[in-house]
Design a protein around this motif. Structure first.
Motif, short mmCIF file in Angstrom:
data_model
loop_
_atom_site.label_atom_id
_atom_site.label_comp_id
_atom_site.label_asym_id
_atom_site.label_seq_id
_atom_site.Cartn_x
_atom_site.Cartn_y
_atom_site.Cartn_z
N GLU A 53 0.84 -1.20 0.00
CA GLU A 53 0.00 0.00 0.00
C GLU A 53 0.88 1.24 0.00
OE1 GLU A 53 -3.28 2.25 2.81
OE2 GLU A 53 -2.80 0.16 3.19
N VAL A 73 0.40 7.43 -8.99
CA VAL A 73 -0.15 6.72 -7.84
C VAL A 73 -0.43 7.71 -6.71
CG1 VAL A 73 0.92 4.52 -8.40
CG2 VAL A 73 2.13 6.13 -6.95
N GLU A 77 -3.45 3.72 -2.29
CA GLU A 77 -3.65 2.73 -3.35
C GLU A 77 -2.82 1.48 -3.08
OE1 GLU A 77 -4.71 4.79 -7.52
OE2 GLU A 77 -2.63 5.05 -6.91
N LYS A 78 -3.39 0.33 -3.47
CA LYS A 78 -2.65 -0.94 -3.42
C LYS A 78 -1.98 -1.10 -4.78
CE LYS A 78 -4.68 -3.35 0.24
NZ LYS A 78 -3.82 -3.32 1.36
N VAL A 79 -0.70 -1.49 -4.75
CA VAL A 79 0.06 -1.60 -5.98
C VAL A 79 0.83 -2.91 -6.05
CG1 VAL A 79 0.32 0.90 -6.30
CG2 VAL A 79 2.03 -0.35 -4.98
N THR A 107 -1.72 -0.82 -10.48
CA THR A 107 -2.52 -0.56 -9.28
C THR A 107 -3.55 -1.67 -9.19
OG1 THR A 107 -4.01 0.88 -10.52
CG2 THR A 107 -2.22 1.94 -9.33
N LEU A 108 -3.95 -2.01 -7.97
CA LEU A 108 -4.91 -3.09 -7.76
C LEU A 108 -6.22 -2.52 -7.25
CD1 LEU A 108 -2.46 -5.50 -5.93
CD2 LEU A 108 -3.00 -5.46 -8.36
N THR A 109 -7.32 -3.02 -7.78
CA THR A 109 -8.63 -2.53 -7.35
C THR A 109 -9.37 -3.59 -6.57
OG1 THR A 109 -9.58 -3.22 -9.47
CG2 THR A 109 -8.88 -0.94 -9.26
#
Length: 109
Positions: A53, A73, A77-79, A107-109
């Motif tokens: 994160e 970014v 955000e999770k990456v 980036t992760l959603t």
């Protein structure tokens, strides 16, 4: 000595670390404790996590025309980042990695 201070006297916290240029500070995610088959992994066999994160970002990279390129970014955000990128940092009991924005893959959603 660092500016008259011994390195042992410098205490870091997440709020005191401000990445420069296009650098990003990421809190490292947890590594897997066991395999999908249920085998417990010792610390030496665990793979370095690649997900984390974003906790701090720099102001952005300077362009040739002296303007700043905005960061892609944002904090929170999770990456997903390159496996061996950046510099590992331990702040308190938490693990962080400081890396260039170019080492972030998604980036992760």
């Amino acid at each position: 000595m660092l500016g008259g201070l011994d390195m042992a006297q410098v205490s870091l916290s997440v709020s005191t670390v401000k990445p420069l240029s296009d650098r990003v500070l990421i809190k490292v995610g947890e590594s897997e404790e066991k395999t999908p088959g249920g085998i417990l992994l010792p610390d030496t066999a665990k793979e370095k996590p690649q997900v984390g994160e974003v906790v701090a970002v720099g102001a952005g990279k300077w362009n040739e025309d002296a303007s700043r390129q905005p960061m892609q970014v944002k904090v929170g955000e999770k990456v997903l980042y390159s496996k061996y990128a950046g510099t590992d940092i331990k702040i308190g009991t938490e693990d962080y990695v400081l890396l260039s924005e170019k080492d972030i893959l998604a980036t992760l959603t």
